[in-house]
Design a protein around this motif. Sequence first.
Motif, PDB file in Angstrom:
ATOM      1  N   ARG A 124      42.084  15.342 -65.114  1.00  0.00           N
ATOM      2  CA  ARG A 124      40.359  16.294 -64.745  1.00  0.00           C
ATOM      3  C   ARG A 124      41.053  17.353 -64.248  1.00  0.00           C
ATOM      4  N   ILE A 125      40.766  18.138 -65.090  1.00  0.00           N
ATOM      5  CA  ILE A 125      41.486  19.747 -64.667  1.00  0.00           C
ATOM      6  C   ILE A 125      41.216  20.016 -63.283  1.00  0.00           C
ATOM      7  N   LEU A 126      41.909  21.433 -62.308  1.00  0.00           N
ATOM      8  CA  LEU A 126      40.896  21.419 -60.993  1.00  0.00           C
ATOM      9  C   LEU A 126      40.261  22.418 -61.172  1.00  0.00           C
ATOM     10  N   HIS A 127      39.219  23.150 -62.092  1.00  0.00           N
ATOM     11  CA  HIS A 127      38.593  24.233 -62.139  1.00  0.00           C
ATOM     12  C   HIS A 127      37.538  24.387 -63.575  1.00  0.00           C
ATOM     13  N   ASN A 128      37.361  25.376 -63.881  1.00  0.00           N
ATOM     14  CA  ASN A 128      36.708  25.399 -64.882  1.00  0.00           C
ATOM     15  C   ASN A 128      37.387  26.225 -66.065  1.00  0.00           C
ATOM     16  N   TYR A 129      38.077  26.984 -65.152  1.00  0.00           N
ATOM     17  CA  TYR A 129      39.398  28.559 -65.147  1.00  0.00           C
ATOM     18  C   TYR A 129      41.220  27.645 -65.505  1.00  0.00           C
ATOM     19  N   ALA A 130      41.150  26.789 -65.968  1.00  0.00           N
ATOM     20  CA  ALA A 130      41.972  25.862 -65.836  1.00  0.00           C
ATOM     21  C   ALA A 130      43.063  26.346 -67.013  1.00  0.00           C
ATOM     22  N   PHE A 131      42.179  25.746 -68.111  1.00  0.00           N
ATOM     23  CA  PHE A 131      43.152  26.158 -69.453  1.00  0.00           C
ATOM     24  C   PHE A 131      42.960  27.903 -70.011  1.00  0.00           C
ATOM     25  N   VAL A 132      42.393  28.621 -69.024  1.00  0.00           N
ATOM     26  CA  VAL A 132      41.955  30.397 -69.278  1.00  0.00           C
ATOM     27  C   VAL A 132      43.188  31.234 -68.853  1.00  0.00           C
ATOM     28  N   GLU A 133      43.804  30.166 -67.430  1.00  0.00           N
ATOM     29  CA  GLU A 133      44.133  31.166 -66.584  1.00  0.00           C
ATOM     30  C   GLU A 133      45.970  30.664 -67.140  1.00  0.00           C
ATOM     31  N   ASP A 134      46.170  29.586 -68.127  1.00  0.00           N
ATOM     32  CA  ASP A 134      47.348  29.367 -67.909  1.00  0.00           C
ATOM     33  C   ASP A 134      47.685  28.095 -69.342  1.00  0.00           C
ATOM     34  N   PRO A 135      46.694  28.725 -70.497  1.00  0.00           N
ATOM     35  CA  PRO A 135      47.243  27.670 -71.352  1.00  0.00           C
ATOM     36  C   PRO A 135      47.884  26.608 -72.283  1.00  0.00           C
ATOM     37  N   GLU A 148      35.040  13.885 -69.299  1.00  0.00           N
ATOM     38  CA  GLU A 148      34.288  14.734 -70.090  1.00  0.00           C
ATOM     39  C   GLU A 148      34.438  16.308 -69.820  1.00  0.00           C
ATOM     40  N   ARG A 149      34.251  16.461 -68.822  1.00  0.00           N
ATOM     41  CA  ARG A 149      34.227  17.811 -68.679  1.00  0.00           C
ATOM     42  C   ARG A 149      35.254  18.592 -68.506  1.00  0.00           C
ATOM     43  N   THR A 150      35.963  18.206 -69.250  1.00  0.00           N
ATOM     44  CA  THR A 150      37.687  18.606 -69.013  1.00  0.00           C
ATOM     45  C   THR A 150      38.108  18.697 -70.644  1.00  0.00           C
ATOM     46  N   GLN A 151      37.346  17.421 -71.374  1.00  0.00           N
ATOM     47  CA  GLN A 151      36.916  17.467 -73.022  1.00  0.00           C
ATOM     48  C   GLN A 151      36.594  19.281 -73.483  1.00  0.00           C
ATOM     49  N   ALA A 152      35.469  19.058 -73.229  1.00  0.00           N
ATOM     50  CA  ALA A 152      34.539  20.025 -73.725  1.00  0.00           C
ATOM     51  C   ALA A 152      35.005  21.290 -73.300  1.00  0.00           C
ATOM     52  N   ARG A 153      35.829  21.730 -71.724  1.00  0.00           N
ATOM     53  CA  ARG A 153      37.058  22.659 -71.469  1.00  0.00           C
ATOM     54  C   ARG A 153      38.143  23.168 -72.516  1.00  0.00           C
ATOM     55  N   PHE A 154      38.348  21.649 -72.679  1.00  0.00           N
ATOM     56  CA  PHE A 154      39.805  21.858 -73.576  1.00  0.00           C
ATOM     57  C   PHE A 154      39.096  21.901 -74.936  1.00  0.00           C
TER      58      PHE A 154
END
Length: 526
Positions: A161-172, A191-197
Amino acid sequence: MADYIYTMEIRLTPDQQRGVTLVQDIARAAGMNIYLTGGAVRDIISGFPIRDLDFTVQGNPLKLQKELERAGATIAAADDDVKALYLTLPGNVRAEISSARTETYQKVGKPPLIAPATIIEDLRRRDFTVNAMALSLNPGSRGLLMDPFNGAADIETKVLRILHNYAFVEDPSRLIRSVRFAARFKWPLEERTQARFESARENNYIEYIADKAIGHEIEQLAYEDDPLQIIKTLEKENWLKVLNPHWTTAKVDTAGLGQLMKTRQQMSELGYVLDPAPAVLNFLTAKLAEKDIADMRKQIPRKTLVEAWRDLEDNAKALAKRLNGKEAATPSRTWKLLSEERPEMILFLAVTSKQQAVTGKIRNFFTKWRQVQQKVPLLEMTELHITPQMPEYPKIAHEVFMLLLDGKLRSHTEILKFLKPLAPPPPPPPPPPPVKRGRAAKAAAVAAAAAAAVVPVAQATGKKKGKGQPVAVIPAAKSAPVVVKAAPVPPAAKPKAKQAEKKVVAKKPAKAPAKSAARKPAKKKH
């Protein structure tokens, strides 16, 4: 709190425990609060192998470099931007010490603004909840687990699980890391992490990945227990070409990599602690062009790993040459040579060598010769009281082993001939009992005197006891009686003695004269 310290101590290897103590003591001496963080805490709780140690200090870890080197650590790299040290601790333990910090991203693809922070603020900047935990190593709070995002619960449910919604944006690079973790742990993305991914992939945020992050991900592949499986998963997700445009599973020496991991496991079971990362990278990039390999080496942060990877083949050729020379002319010499060689070199040469003489010696080193070593100590050593309690025992046992390897101790007689001069002297006799004093001593002396009075003549004179040889006991004043043998009677005198003995008869007392029945009448006086 104590439970987590106990869990840490039983999960870490002895070398890792010593590494934790070393870094902890040096940080404390410098006045810095120190915590075990990230993947180390995750693996301690989850039960997965602990691959390396991650420390976070509230301060500048670069100031600890000299003290760490004095304690035997090797500094592999230093990052002035994020204030981090990459090092290898004694016992071949990989570690990283970083400063507690915040990272603020003002624009996608740009380096973050870094500022010192508390340990809780440092945990908030991390990637996944399972990596956002810290274990205090400080007096007063030692063993305190800090888990602000409930990472322990996600370990329990086995999700990422990522910590926040911008985790993948800040560090790809977290896109690649999430796939690598999912393949290693067999944990799905929440689930939410997969969607952000999926959203980050569709928006192609991966193109903003930094070269430093690419080098970190390439390095981490070298430490995976099943690197081939990770490579296949990354290729399936189209992330492998991000690490290098020409890198595919077809460029991997699959057979060599499989044999390497198998041999590594065998060596680990024999007690070897080794770092196969340079050899793993060699097989992962076996069919890549030299330019691609050179680009990868520039991106990897640990320069010690890069140097070991670059020199791997040359060092293996040098070792093979020594194994074919006079230095390894006998089994004992070969054993000595391989025992002193770095295990990583033996591992790589065992897999890559095409010379039967070299592979045969390495195979004997791991199998046949170790069976001979198990025969020491020999039964003859035990019979001669050559035991591990002797200070010279390790040296003697080693000499015996070397002679057995070379076939110079073939029989029981040869073994005894070699060992007898090395046997310890017999133990000294026990000390005499202490001298008794007082009444108890007098009573013992009287008892000893009574016992000595019946000592046979044979014990007193050393000759056989004969008839007619009585024993005379002459007591000495206030001492044990002295036994003296009576002088023997001459044979000629013996018959006379017997005759005299017969003639001597007790005389009966003479009878008193019988009184006259009537006394004579006295004369009358007229």
